[in-house]
Design an enzyme around this catalytic site. Sequence first.
Site, mmCIF file in Angstrom:
data_model
loop_
_atom_site.group_PDB
_atom_site.id
_atom_site.type_symbol
_atom_site.label_atom_id
_atom_site.label_comp_id
_atom_site.label_asym_id
_atom_site.label_seq_id
_atom_site.Cartn_x
_atom_site.Cartn_y
_atom_site.Cartn_z
ATOM 1 C CB CYS A 2 13.708 33.184 10.890
ATOM 2 S SG CYS A 2 12.017 33.635 11.228
ATOM 3 N NE ARG A 27 19.292 34.930 12.713
ATOM 4 C CZ ARG A 27 19.695 35.801 11.797
ATOM 5 N NH1 ARG A 27 20.951 36.127 11.723
ATOM 6 N NH2 ARG A 27 18.842 36.341 10.965
ATOM 7 C CD1 TRP A 75 10.993 35.401 17.521
ATOM 8 C CD2 TRP A 75 10.576 36.917 15.932
ATOM 9 N NE1 TRP A 75 10.651 36.580 18.129
ATOM 10 C CE2 TRP A 75 10.388 37.524 17.190
ATOM 11 C CE3 TRP A 75 10.368 37.686 14.794
ATOM 12 C CZ2 TRP A 75 10.004 38.846 17.330
ATOM 13 C CZ3 TRP A 75 9.989 39.004 14.936
ATOM 14 C CH2 TRP A 75 9.812 39.573 16.200
ATOM 15 C CG ASN A 101 15.190 33.872 7.907
ATOM 16 O OD1 ASN A 101 14.593 32.894 8.321
ATOM 17 N ND2 ASN A 101 16.426 34.179 8.278
ATOM 18 N N GLY A 102 11.812 36.425 6.836
ATOM 19 C CA GLY A 102 11.207 37.667 6.355
ATOM 20 C C GLY A 102 9.713 37.512 6.129
ATOM 21 C CD GLU A 482 20.982 50.860 25.901
ATOM 22 O OE1 GLU A 482 19.970 51.233 25.294
ATOM 23 O OE2 GLU A 482 21.455 49.706 25.795
ATOM 24 C CE LYS A 486 20.227 46.503 26.785
ATOM 25 N NZ LYS A 486 20.438 47.423 25.750
ATOM 26 C CD GLU A 489 16.643 44.968 25.425
ATOM 27 O OE1 GLU A 489 17.589 45.521 26.014
ATOM 28 O OE2 GLU A 489 16.708 44.611 24.245
ATOM 29 C CG HIS A 505 6.280 68.536 35.010
ATOM 30 N ND1 HIS A 505 5.688 69.722 35.392
ATOM 31 C CD2 HIS A 505 7.611 68.773 34.978
ATOM 32 C CE1 HIS A 505 6.631 70.642 35.568
ATOM 33 N NE2 HIS A 505 7.800 70.088 35.325
ATOM 34 C CE LYS A 605 22.794 41.278 19.016
ATOM 35 N NZ LYS A 605 22.748 42.300 20.090
HETATM 36 C C1 F6R Z 1 18.290 46.305 22.722
HETATM 37 C C2 F6R Z 1 18.471 45.852 21.366
HETATM 38 C C3 F6R Z 1 17.569 46.374 20.307
HETATM 39 C C4 F6R Z 1 18.402 46.833 19.110
HETATM 40 C C5 F6R Z 1 17.496 47.281 17.966
HETATM 41 C C6 F6R Z 1 18.291 47.785 16.785
HETATM 42 O O1 F6R Z 1 19.151 45.676 23.610
HETATM 43 O O2 F6R Z 1 19.334 45.080 21.090
HETATM 44 O O3 F6R Z 1 16.788 47.415 20.797
HETATM 45 O O4 F6R Z 1 19.231 47.865 19.521
HETATM 46 O O5 F6R Z 1 16.693 46.209 17.563
HETATM 47 O O6 F6R Z 1 19.114 46.789 16.279
HETATM 48 P P1 F6R Z 1 20.327 47.138 15.349
HETATM 49 O O7 F6R Z 1 21.295 47.947 16.139
HETATM 50 O O8 F6R Z 1 20.892 45.814 14.934
HETATM 51 O O9 F6R Z 1 19.792 47.936 14.182
#
Ligand code: F6R
Length: 610
Positions: A2, A27, A75, A101-102, A482, A486, A489, A505, A605
């Site tokens: 949010c 966000r 959100w 927010n929250g 990683e 990506k 996502e 396995h 984000k």
């Molecule tokens: C993946 C991504 C999320 C963040 C995770 C932690 O692309 O962005 O998996 O890595 O939510 O976020 P931070 O680093 O802000 O604690």
Amino acid sequence: MCGIAGYVGPRNAIEVVYDQLKRLEYRGYDSAGIAFLNGGSGIKIVKKAGKLTELGKALGDDVPEAHIAIAHSRWATHGGPTDENAHPHFDQFEDIALIHNGIIENYLELRTELAKDGHVFHSETDTEVAAHIIGREFSRGVPLEEAVRVAVGKMRGAFAFVAFSRQEATKFVAARNFSPLIVGLGDGENMVASDVPALLPYTRDVIYLEDDRVATITTSGVTIQDLDGNVMETPVNHVDWDLSAAEKGGHEHFMIKEIMEQPEVVRGCLAGRIDEGGKVRLEQVFSDQVWHGIDRVNIISCGTAYHAGLMGKYLFEKMLRLPTDVFFSSEFRYSDPLLSPDSLAVFISQSGETIDSLAALRLCKQRRIRTLGIINVVGSAISRECDRTVFTQAGPEISVASTKAYTAQCLVLKLLALYIAQVREMPGVRVDEHVAELRSLAGKFESALQVSAQVKTLAEKFIDAKLAFFLGRNADAHATREGALKFKEICYIPTQECPAGEMKHGPLALIEKGTLAVFGATDPDIREKVGSNIREIQARGGFAWVITTDNDDSLDTVGDLVTKIPSTNDPYLSALLSVIPMQLFSYHLANLKGLEIDQPRNLAKSVTVE
Ligand code: F6R
């Protein structure tokens, strides 16, 4: 997550807060709304499910003139993304509008109590309960800031909110408990937002509101009080970020801009931290005595930052022989972890606001464990609460899918490992040689980015893929994890990621004719074994895309497609470089599919709910 915006001052407040919400779009959100003082007829709320453009349409072309407004992009957490659940919310008497927010954990309890007093609710949200609690206090004749203070005392959870009243419509009041809130200081105008980019066009002077603080914001100033009403002195921070640094810089998406920025990120992260004499300098960390005493490292983080943590474990154990565990923050908190008193807890986070990590940090602090943050956002909660923080210096990351922050996190881990080796005078570690390798790294990132066109062609071939494997061994296994994150996502294609040797396995059963398997094969010590794993996939009809280093040709005739990245003398850095082709692959494939790259569905984000 949010977004919060609020403005009081001579400009048209509706236009300002709408613009601020636009700057917070990255966000992630599913509805948006605005409350403003509508001349003599009280507070007007306009809110709509969907993107900001829907709110824009509801406001119409003829935007009224208002000098105080608050706005929110939501959100969904409690209640679906509907017009009714969108913020702002009124209190019972429509005297107060509130955005939030929250999560308010005890909202059901509070709602039942209010309902008994005759309060009627129009949404399923916890937010509306907060508005009613404040409204009830305010109706007893106390100033808004006092009503907010009392209400905060009654609520449990992690939240930030902003409210203003019809009766005192020259000020708004903002309160923070756990969720981020930043006050922007202007000249004859003041504002509030949940994140810095929303404020940058208007001011660079900001106050990061602490937990349990209530800010009263008028055109002429800002007063910050604790929950007992004591006025608190709070430092003003000057934000150096250039506005253009928070915008796309000519690229189609923030994600590709951020991928392309990585050579610069490497330079920025290393700046001032490696010296001419081949030593690592990290000013902010603990004394040498502390480093000598640490018996174990626990790395605690989420998502991409967790993947950086896996790289850290590889490094700390291999280079320093220092036992290291990596935890998901969300699991750590509830796992009653066994923590040695001489251990170090390392928190990795881009945003520095991730609530799971913040909660885990507070648990470590309760247990009196030494804490170190590896954080991107200066002034963020985790950076403030860790005993020490090393900043990743990657600049603002806007795309929800993290790219450059990962690179910077892995680099800080490398610097940290070298620093510890230096302090502990580890005989087997030639810090100067590692530093020399780091010096050439930014150039290698530049070269690695040259694979973009080749990778785009591959993306065209796999645009309709239903599943992809991401495989490697040792550090390559962590890097491909990683790469897989990506891919799922932003391409919305399921992935299976595991060490390459583990395929036989079980997961091998999923390989069919044409299934894509991405192999990280940058580590010379284990490359031959990876070669065998590649053949296992091909024997079942799979397609092997192999990412290896340009000083090796042993896999040239093995992979179905081989992509070369610059070689290094360090398997850790080679694995880190191998993430670049994987980031580009996901980006190109998602773009070819026409997906919404910077704000993938269902994701946010800054994850400030548990
Ligand atoms: C993946 C991504 C999320 C963040 C995770 C932690 O692309 O962005 O998996 O890595 O939510 O976020 P931070 O680093 O802000 O604690």
